[in-house]
Write a protein that holds these residues in place. Sequence first.
Motif, PDB file in Angstrom:
ATOM      1  N   SER A 149       8.670  68.964   5.579  1.00  0.00           N
ATOM      2  CA  SER A 149       7.394  68.236   5.409  1.00  0.00           C
ATOM      3  C   SER A 149       7.281  66.998   6.287  1.00  0.00           C
ATOM      4  O   SER A 149       6.279  66.796   6.954  1.00  0.00           O
ATOM      5  CB  SER A 149       7.238  67.773   3.958  1.00  0.00           C
ATOM      6  OG  SER A 149       6.967  68.850   3.135  1.00  0.00           O
ATOM      7  N   HIS A 150       8.336  66.163   6.265  1.00  0.00           N
ATOM      8  CA  HIS A 150       8.198  64.857   6.910  1.00  0.00           C
ATOM      9  C   HIS A 150       8.217  64.948   8.427  1.00  0.00           C
ATOM     10  O   HIS A 150       7.981  63.960   9.108  1.00  0.00           O
ATOM     11  CB  HIS A 150       9.253  63.888   6.389  1.00  0.00           C
ATOM     12  CG  HIS A 150      10.663  64.231   6.765  1.00  0.00           C
ATOM     13  ND1 HIS A 150      11.407  65.139   6.064  1.00  0.00           N
ATOM     14  CD2 HIS A 150      11.454  63.762   7.749  1.00  0.00           C
ATOM     15  CE1 HIS A 150      12.603  65.219   6.615  1.00  0.00           C
ATOM     16  NE2 HIS A 150      12.664  64.408   7.637  1.00  0.00           N
ATOM     17  N   ILE A 169       1.648  66.350   9.670  1.00  0.00           N
ATOM     18  CA  ILE A 169       0.385  66.794   9.087  1.00  0.00           C
ATOM     19  C   ILE A 169      -0.098  65.690   8.160  1.00  0.00           C
ATOM     20  O   ILE A 169       0.702  65.018   7.534  1.00  0.00           O
ATOM     21  CB  ILE A 169       0.602  68.112   8.307  1.00  0.00           C
ATOM     22  CG1 ILE A 169       0.739  69.275   9.287  1.00  0.00           C
ATOM     23  CG2 ILE A 169      -0.520  68.374   7.319  1.00  0.00           C
ATOM     24  CD1 ILE A 169       1.045  70.589   8.632  1.00  0.00           C
ATOM     25  N   ALA A 195       6.413  61.796   1.993  1.00  0.00           N
ATOM     26  CA  ALA A 195       7.059  62.788   2.859  1.00  0.00           C
ATOM     27  C   ALA A 195       6.106  63.214   3.981  1.00  0.00           C
ATOM     28  O   ALA A 195       6.498  63.276   5.139  1.00  0.00           O
ATOM     29  CB  ALA A 195       7.494  64.000   2.042  1.00  0.00           C
ATOM     30  N   LEU A 196       4.846  63.477   3.633  1.00  0.00           N
ATOM     31  CA  LEU A 196       3.911  63.907   4.669  1.00  0.00           C
ATOM     32  C   LEU A 196       3.603  62.785   5.650  1.00  0.00           C
ATOM     33  O   LEU A 196       3.261  63.026   6.796  1.00  0.00           O
ATOM     34  CB  LEU A 196       2.615  64.433   4.058  1.00  0.00           C
ATOM     35  CG  LEU A 196       2.608  65.912   3.728  1.00  0.00           C
ATOM     36  CD1 LEU A 196       1.209  66.381   3.469  1.00  0.00           C
ATOM     37  CD2 LEU A 196       3.232  66.746   4.840  1.00  0.00           C
ATOM     38  N   CYS A 197       3.739  61.536   5.186  1.00  0.00           N
ATOM     39  CA  CYS A 197       3.557  60.405   6.098  1.00  0.00           C
ATOM     40  C   CYS A 197       4.698  60.321   7.102  1.00  0.00           C
ATOM     41  O   CYS A 197       4.661  59.494   8.009  1.00  0.00           O
ATOM     42  CB  CYS A 197       3.479  59.090   5.331  1.00  0.00           C
ATOM     43  SG  CYS A 197       1.921  58.845   4.495  1.00  0.00           S
ATOM     44  N   GLY A 198       5.713  61.138   6.900  1.00  0.00           N
ATOM     45  CA  GLY A 198       6.815  61.172   7.856  1.00  0.00           C
ATOM     46  C   GLY A 198       8.133  60.649   7.317  1.00  0.00           C
ATOM     47  O   GLY A 198       9.120  60.615   8.046  1.00  0.00           O
ATOM     48  N   ALA A 199       8.150  60.223   6.041  1.00  0.00           N
ATOM     49  CA  ALA A 199       9.369  59.639   5.494  1.00  0.00           C
ATOM     50  C   ALA A 199      10.350  60.729   5.076  1.00  0.00           C
ATOM     51  O   ALA A 199      10.010  61.599   4.284  1.00  0.00           O
ATOM     52  CB  ALA A 199       9.031  58.747   4.297  1.00  0.00           C
ATOM     53  N   GLY A 200      11.559  60.672   5.625  1.00  0.00           N
ATOM     54  CA  GLY A 200      12.624  61.586   5.213  1.00  0.00           C
ATOM     55  C   GLY A 200      13.123  61.175   3.838  1.00  0.00           C
ATOM     56  O   GLY A 200      12.618  60.236   3.228  1.00  0.00           O
ATOM     57  N   PRO A 209       2.903  55.214   7.631  1.00  0.00           N
ATOM     58  CA  PRO A 209       3.335  56.300   8.528  1.00  0.00           C
ATOM     59  C   PRO A 209       3.729  55.791   9.916  1.00  0.00           C
ATOM     60  O   PRO A 209       4.611  56.365  10.555  1.00  0.00           O
ATOM     61  CB  PRO A 209       2.089  57.196   8.634  1.00  0.00           C
ATOM     62  CG  PRO A 209       1.211  56.799   7.515  1.00  0.00           C
ATOM     63  CD  PRO A 209       1.508  55.376   7.203  1.00  0.00           C
ATOM     64  N   PHE A 220       5.648  71.758   1.023  1.00  0.00           N
ATOM     65  CA  PHE A 220       6.192  71.447  -0.302  1.00  0.00           C
ATOM     66  C   PHE A 220       6.736  72.695  -0.978  1.00  0.00           C
ATOM     67  O   PHE A 220       7.472  72.618  -1.932  1.00  0.00           O
ATOM     68  CB  PHE A 220       5.113  70.834  -1.202  1.00  0.00           C
ATOM     69  CG  PHE A 220       4.547  69.563  -0.651  1.00  0.00           C
ATOM     70  CD1 PHE A 220       5.368  68.672   0.022  1.00  0.00           C
ATOM     71  CD2 PHE A 220       3.212  69.256  -0.806  1.00  0.00           C
ATOM     72  CE1 PHE A 220       4.852  67.496   0.539  1.00  0.00           C
ATOM     73  CE2 PHE A 220       2.691  68.082  -0.296  1.00  0.00           C
ATOM     74  CZ  PHE A 220       3.509  67.198   0.381  1.00  0.00           C
ATOM     75  N   ALA A 265       1.780  72.387   3.794  1.00  0.00           N
ATOM     76  CA  ALA A 265       2.330  71.032   3.788  1.00  0.00           C
ATOM     77  C   ALA A 265       3.850  71.040   3.796  1.00  0.00           C
ATOM     78  O   ALA A 265       4.478  70.039   4.122  1.00  0.00           O
ATOM     79  CB  ALA A 265       1.827  70.280   2.557  1.00  0.00           C
ATOM     80  N   ARG A 321       5.524  62.954  -2.476  1.00  0.00           N
ATOM     81  CA  ARG A 321       5.053  63.986  -1.549  1.00  0.00           C
ATOM     82  C   ARG A 321       4.220  63.351  -0.442  1.00  0.00           C
ATOM     83  O   ARG A 321       4.355  63.702   0.726  1.00  0.00           O
ATOM     84  CB  ARG A 321       4.174  65.001  -2.294  1.00  0.00           C
ATOM     85  CG  ARG A 321       4.962  65.884  -3.211  1.00  0.00           C
ATOM     86  CD  ARG A 321       4.178  67.168  -3.425  1.00  0.00           C
ATOM     87  NE  ARG A 321       4.907  68.027  -4.336  1.00  0.00           N
ATOM     88  CZ  ARG A 321       4.418  68.430  -5.489  1.00  0.00           C
ATOM     89  NH1 ARG A 321       3.221  68.076  -5.877  1.00  0.00           N
ATOM     90  NH2 ARG A 321       5.126  69.228  -6.266  1.00  0.00           N
TER      91      ARG A 321
END
Lengths: 283, 358
Positions: free
Chosen positions: B74-75, B79, A187-192, B101, B54, B52, A184
């Motif tokens: 999300s990605h 955020i 994912a939030l770091c931008g990874a698809g 990132p 999720f 987020a 997760r």
Amino acid sequence: MPVTLATDTVKITRERKFGYVVPALLLIVFFFIVPVTMLLLRSVLEPVPGMQNYAALLGSTTYLRVFLNTFLVAGVVTIVSIFVGYPVAWLLAIMPEKWSRIVLAIIILSMWTNLLARTYAWMVLLQRTGVINKTLMALGLIDKPLALVNNLVGVTIGMTYIMLPFVILPLMGVIRSIDPAILRAAALCGAGKLQCFLRVLLPLSLPGIVAGALMVFVMSLGYFVTPALLGGTSNMMLAELVAQFVQSLVNWGMGGAAALVLLVVTLTLYAIQLRYFNPARGK
Amino acid sequence: MTEPFLSIRGIRKSYGPVTAVKNVSMDIAEGEFMTFLGPSGSGKSTTLYVLAGFQDPSGGDILLKGRSLLSTPSHKRNIGMVFQRYTLFPHLTVGENVAFPLRIRRRPQAEIAERVKAALKLVRLEGFEDRMPALMSGGQQQRVALARALVYNPPVLLMDEPLSALDKKLREEIQFEIRRIHRETGVTILYVTHDQEEALRLSDRIAVFSQGEVDQIGTGPELYANPATRFVAGFIGDSNFLDATVVASDAGKAKLSLGDGSVVEGVPLHGTSTASGKASLMLRPERLSLSRAAVPSGIAVTVRDITFLGNNVEVSTATPAGVDLAVRLPFGHEAISNLARGEDAWLTFDTASAHAFA
């Protein structure tokens, strides 16, 4: 002095614990170390002392061909097992517990089924008039039956099937131990999805991949039954060669030499794994 | 009226028959520190997870600068988030974790190096680039996670109980760091916690969650001085509750009859009173006065216990009906010198500081 007393107690427990290990040690010495040493000795002593057995083995193209076959099949089986086993392990790791238990039971049940029965089953499936060829011909995909058995293709298919659980089980354990929160975060770091897989999931499951691959590769190098039944006489593998030396030719020297080459290769691979992928060292 | 920076509009989330979030709406200003405070299962984390991406909400919308976020995965939401558990990538060094990132965003190498350095400096972990996360303490790991979540300058930073795994002293230290980082970066922060002290210490405003709904949104002093519901009153600060009956009410002030026949007037009333007039009277322990001489308008109690708490002394008392009322007085207060268990006493309070909840 109490301090001395304490050390004494430790020493006593150590010695007692060592005592319990003796039967197991004896077992290992008599059933593994002694026979292997005898084989090593026969390979350098028979028919006359010297390295001629190893020279013959490594110098002849016929035998090199056997080594090549062995490594080729073991390599292909390992790669295919990983590619097929990884998605299965992943699925098992993320599917609901009650479903994964059922699938796991099926996989383990197949491991418990007699090896010969499973190999013969593949013979029936793969032969010229077998289910696979008939289906493909009925679908019009091929004109003539494919040669799927009595060659290395058959050996590879049969062995991959047998080796799959040895990849799936360790991989499943490793993937299960990865915290979903880490994915997760990725994912939030931008990874698809693909980036998550390549940059996070795959590197984190690498120890499982290496453990599974090594297990399959080593087991494949010395596998006998499946190559003997599904392989052709012209494409021998190392275990078959050893069996032939010992059983048909009664040449213990050559048989011992071939077996030891196999042992050395195996131990080398194991050492590499311990050095670079030992999970106990925590990298 | 200008567009709110971040707008949560009527978010609902149900799992089959279970409703985790009933109806959550709020507007958050740019640069604000907003905390979702509530007990576990109150829907605060679910709301954050919807933000987020999720979890998909069953209804409602989330607008960032006027644009809905819900259709963005999300990605791609850009955020930042710090999680309850340690979520650093264990196979990467601290520097690589923070760079992650930016690498995903394919920034040039020189820029990555510079921003990673700045982010680590922000969380006071300069020079830790080559450390592996497993070799760091929990507090350090969460600071790296904070750097990783801020390195790409996200407009919004989500924090899901990031300090709950740390011990009290470390927690306070990092709370201080979070405040400083919020000041320095001006990032909008949504922070989830069940710890009222943490919420009061950190936030500009607090949204108190209860059973899937927001009971009240306000600054700490507002929530404390003027709680909108009995739940908020009980959750922020310490409080005593007495059963009472609304005799009359006018312009938000109620006249209440207490069980023992005494009547108090001018108490702020929250909620609409029902036909039966049943209500709870909330009294803060530090707003109660204790008198050892009989006070006709006071609540008659018996002293049960006296606890020394440093600068305060807490006197536990009980009414004849058996309702416990705690009183907090400054250490050395004359009313409590030589006070003994079992003694009778009378409690009085300023009616304006009390609250009645119908």
